[in-house]
Design a protein around this motif. Structure first.
Motif, PDB file in Angstrom:
ATOM      1  N   VAL A   9       0.830  -1.202   0.000  1.00 18.73           N
ATOM      2  CA  VAL A   9       0.000   0.000   0.000  1.00 18.73           C
ATOM      3  C   VAL A   9       0.868   1.257   0.000  1.00 18.73           C
ATOM      4  O   VAL A   9       2.012   1.250   0.476  1.00 18.73           O
ATOM      5  CB  VAL A   9      -0.943   0.038   1.234  1.00 18.73           C
ATOM      6  CG1 VAL A   9      -1.891  -1.144   1.230  1.00 18.73           C
ATOM      7  CG2 VAL A   9      -0.148   0.078   2.528  1.00 18.73           C
ATOM      8  N   PHE A  10       0.277   2.338  -0.526  1.00 15.31           N
ATOM      9  CA  PHE A  10       0.848   3.678  -0.422  1.00 15.31           C
ATOM     10  C   PHE A  10      -0.253   4.596   0.105  1.00 15.31           C
ATOM     11  O   PHE A  10      -1.364   4.611  -0.436  1.00 15.31           O
ATOM     12  CB  PHE A  10       1.354   4.176  -1.773  1.00 15.31           C
ATOM     13  CG  PHE A  10       2.554   3.439  -2.280  1.00 15.31           C
ATOM     14  CD1 PHE A  10       3.825   3.788  -1.856  1.00 15.31           C
ATOM     15  CD2 PHE A  10       2.414   2.382  -3.165  1.00 15.31           C
ATOM     16  CE1 PHE A  10       4.947   3.103  -2.311  1.00 15.31           C
ATOM     17  CE2 PHE A  10       3.515   1.685  -3.626  1.00 15.31           C
ATOM     18  CZ  PHE A  10       4.781   2.045  -3.196  1.00 15.31           C
ATOM     19  N   LYS A  34      -9.337  -5.195  -0.780  1.00 15.31           N
ATOM     20  CA  LYS A  34      -9.851  -6.353  -1.510  1.00 15.31           C
ATOM     21  C   LYS A  34     -11.305  -6.651  -1.161  1.00 15.31           C
ATOM     22  O   LYS A  34     -12.061  -7.144  -2.005  1.00 15.31           O
ATOM     23  CB  LYS A  34      -8.986  -7.582  -1.214  1.00 15.31           C
ATOM     24  CG  LYS A  34      -7.609  -7.545  -1.866  1.00 15.31           C
ATOM     25  CD  LYS A  34      -6.847  -8.826  -1.573  1.00 15.31           C
ATOM     26  CE  LYS A  34      -5.506  -8.849  -2.284  1.00 15.31           C
ATOM     27  NZ  LYS A  34      -4.760 -10.106  -2.004  1.00 15.31           N
ATOM     28  N   SER A  35     -11.702  -6.366   0.077  1.00 15.83           N
ATOM     29  CA  SER A  35     -13.075  -6.651   0.492  1.00 15.83           C
ATOM     30  C   SER A  35     -14.075  -5.687  -0.121  1.00 15.83           C
ATOM     31  O   SER A  35     -15.283  -5.925  -0.081  1.00 15.83           O
ATOM     32  CB  SER A  35     -13.184  -6.596   2.018  1.00 15.83           C
ATOM     33  OG  SER A  35     -13.016  -5.265   2.485  1.00 15.83           O
ATOM     34  N   GLN A  36     -13.584  -4.566  -0.688  1.00 15.08           N
ATOM     35  CA  GLN A  36     -14.419  -3.576  -1.374  1.00 15.08           C
ATOM     36  C   GLN A  36     -15.514  -3.009  -0.472  1.00 15.08           C
ATOM     37  O   GLN A  36     -16.639  -2.788  -0.904  1.00 15.08           O
ATOM     38  CB  GLN A  36     -15.032  -4.171  -2.645  1.00 15.08           C
ATOM     39  CG  GLN A  36     -14.023  -4.397  -3.758  1.00 15.08           C
ATOM     40  CD  GLN A  36     -14.677  -4.762  -5.073  1.00 15.08           C
ATOM     41  OE1 GLN A  36     -15.333  -5.794  -5.193  1.00 15.08           O
ATOM     42  NE2 GLN A  36     -14.507  -3.919  -6.064  1.00 15.08           N
ATOM     43  N   THR A  37     -15.175  -2.753   0.790  1.00 13.82           N
ATOM     44  CA  THR A  37     -16.092  -2.009   1.645  1.00 13.82           C
ATOM     45  C   THR A  37     -16.112  -0.535   1.250  1.00 13.82           C
ATOM     46  O   THR A  37     -17.018   0.200   1.620  1.00 13.82           O
ATOM     47  CB  THR A  37     -15.680  -2.141   3.120  1.00 13.82           C
ATOM     48  OG1 THR A  37     -14.307  -1.734   3.261  1.00 13.82           O
ATOM     49  CG2 THR A  37     -15.818  -3.584   3.588  1.00 13.82           C
ATOM     50  N   GLY A  38     -15.093  -0.126   0.524  1.00  9.56           N
ATOM     51  CA  GLY A  38     -15.020   1.217  -0.046  1.00  9.56           C
ATOM     52  C   GLY A  38     -14.401   1.105  -1.428  1.00  9.56           C
ATOM     53  O   GLY A  38     -14.343   0.024  -2.014  1.00  9.56           O
ATOM     54  N   SER A  63      -0.100  -2.627   6.792  1.00  5.72           N
ATOM     55  CA  SER A  63      -0.060  -2.682   5.326  1.00  5.72           C
ATOM     56  C   SER A  63      -0.902  -3.843   4.816  1.00  5.72           C
ATOM     57  O   SER A  63      -1.687  -3.696   3.868  1.00  5.72           O
ATOM     58  CB  SER A  63       1.386  -2.816   4.840  1.00  5.72           C
ATOM     59  OG  SER A  63       2.145  -1.675   5.185  1.00  5.72           O
ATOM     60  N   GLU A  64      -0.752  -5.000   5.446  1.00  5.20           N
ATOM     61  CA  GLU A  64      -1.570  -6.140   5.051  1.00  5.20           C
ATOM     62  C   GLU A  64      -3.034  -5.903   5.407  1.00  5.20           C
ATOM     63  O   GLU A  64      -3.935  -6.327   4.679  1.00  5.20           O
ATOM     64  CB  GLU A  64      -1.055  -7.413   5.720  1.00  5.20           C
ATOM     65  CG  GLU A  64       0.297  -7.868   5.205  1.00  5.20           C
ATOM     66  CD  GLU A  64       0.710  -9.216   5.761  1.00  5.20           C
ATOM     67  OE1 GLU A  64      -0.053  -9.782   6.578  1.00  5.20           O
ATOM     68  OE2 GLU A  64       1.788  -9.703   5.387  1.00  5.20           O
ATOM     69  N   GLY A  65      -3.279  -5.224   6.524  1.00  2.00           N
ATOM     70  CA  GLY A  65      -4.653  -4.920   6.911  1.00  2.00           C
ATOM     71  C   GLY A  65      -5.348  -4.031   5.890  1.00  2.00           C
ATOM     72  O   GLY A  65      -6.492  -4.285   5.493  1.00  2.00           O
TER      73      GLY A  65
END
Length: 392
Positions: free
Chosen positions: A118-119, A179-183, A171-173
């Protein structure tokens, strides 16, 4: 004798070839994992003196104790738990490349970007502009184009220093939340495409830390959407309205919607799947319009409304309420992005360009002025397929 000499000569040549190939075996430029500082994620902030502040989360093989260091405007700090096995280092420079060079001075291992998940752009940097900084992410061979991109409320450094309750590190969180696309879910490649598009607007997921107790160890969470125009943040959109943005961008495949049907005393929750969105552009004279057609199937998963979904008339009331809720979220997204911010984060520009290339060429330079004038008609066709057992 000639045959024997010839065989001896061939044997000598083969021996020389074998001997010379010994030095060519192996990887001359190999890098052992133990010699690398693996970057799991990076936060980018604007410092008080308008410098670029780079904070990277480094994976370590075992828990590192508290570490302090400084060189060329940098420092390091432990993430604090044995579970995470990460350390956050910070360095400041004129650009990301400059800060990364100074960061290397802090570390005994070579910085390796290939594992970056992530960035995160800090809020102040996002308002100042991120276009120049994303240039590094595209030109440098290390950062992954598939790494996810976020904007944080407050400093990105604070986000990178937070723990993750379920994953090994934040970062993994953040990666799993994307990936879960909650947003919204946006990676580096998609961000660059948005920055170069004719729309002149970008949308990135917004990450927040618990405001009520900023000192707690609660993991950062996705709290909405950051809206940018020409690479500069111009506003924020909450979680409720973000769902409308996702509908318009056709990035909702399944979701759960809770609403109160008209005339009922309680709430209904439905799980939507097989969702599809079509954007149908139309140009008639000077009037530009888009028809948004939504189709989806719904499964009733909780019913507190007192309505019987097995009775046709009452089932229709539930279905009408469901369609009204979807339409309201889309209208809310349009009100924020189109009417308040004049930011085409929905991809309407690409839709018109594909269907009306000649007309598009005439307005693309003034799209920011034309976009607010585009009429949008929303048609929601969500059908209640599985009402479940009513319990009556």
């Amino acid at each position: 004798m000639n045959g024997s000499a010839r065989r001896s000569g061939m044997g000598l040549v083969l021996a020389l070839l074998v001997a010379s190939s010994i030095g060519l075996t192996g990887c001359w430029d190999r890098q052992e994992v133990n010699d690398l500082a693996l970057v799991m994620g990076a936060g980018l902030d604007l410092s008080e003196d308008n410098k670029l502040e780079l904070s990277v989360q480094i994976f370590v093989a075992k828990q590192a104790g508290d570490q302090q260091g400084s060189a060329g405007g940098g420092s390091g700090m432990s993430s604090g738990t044995a579970k995470e096995q990460t350390t956050v280092y910070t360095a400041t420079g004129d650009t990301i490349a400059d800060a990364a060079t100074k960061l290397q001075e802090l570390l005994p291992r070579k910085v390796f970007w290939g594992h970056g998940e992530v960035f995160v752009f800090g809020e102040q940097l996002a308002k100042h502009g991120i276009t120049d900084q994303t240039d590094f992410l595209m030109r440098h061979p290390g950062p992954r184009l598939g790494a996810f991109v976020f904007v944080s409320k407050g400093k990105a450094k604070d986000v990178m220093a937070r723990p993750s309750q379920l994953e090994r590190n934040i970062s993994e969180g953040l990666r799993e939340m994307a990936k879960s696309q909650t947003g919204l879910r946006v990676n580096v490649k998609e961000l660059m495409q948005m920055l170069k598009s004719d729309a002149g607007a970008e949308a990135l997921p917004l990450v927040s830390i618990n405001k009520r107790n900023p000192e707690s160890n609660q993991s950062p969470f996705i709290s909405g959407t950051a809206v940018l125009k020409d690479g500069k943040m111009v506003g924020q959109i909450d979680e409720y309205t973000t769902r409308g943005i996702m509908w318009l961008r056709n990035s909702v495949k399944e979701s759960v919607i809770t609403f109160k049907p008209a005339g009922s005393n309680g709430f209904v929750s439905a799980h939507l799947n097989r969702s599809k969105v079509r954007l149908i552009p139309s140009i008639r004279g000077d009037e530009w319009s888009i028809r948004v057609q939504i189709s989806s199937e719904a499964n009733l998963i909780q019913n507190e409304s007192g309505l019987d979904p097995l009775e046709p008339r009452q089932a229709n009331r539930i279905q009408e309420g469901l369609n009204d809720e979807v339409s309201d979220r889309i209208e809310s997204a349009l009100a924020e992005a189109q009417r308040k911010m004049d930011a085409d984060i929905f991809g309407f520009s690409d839709t018109f360009r594909r269907s009306y290339p000649k007309q598009w060429e005439r307005v693309k330079k003034n799209w920011s002025e034309k976009f607010p004038q585009v009429r949008v008609d929303v048609s929601s066709d969500v059908r209640l397929k599985r009402p479940g057992f009513s319990g009556k």
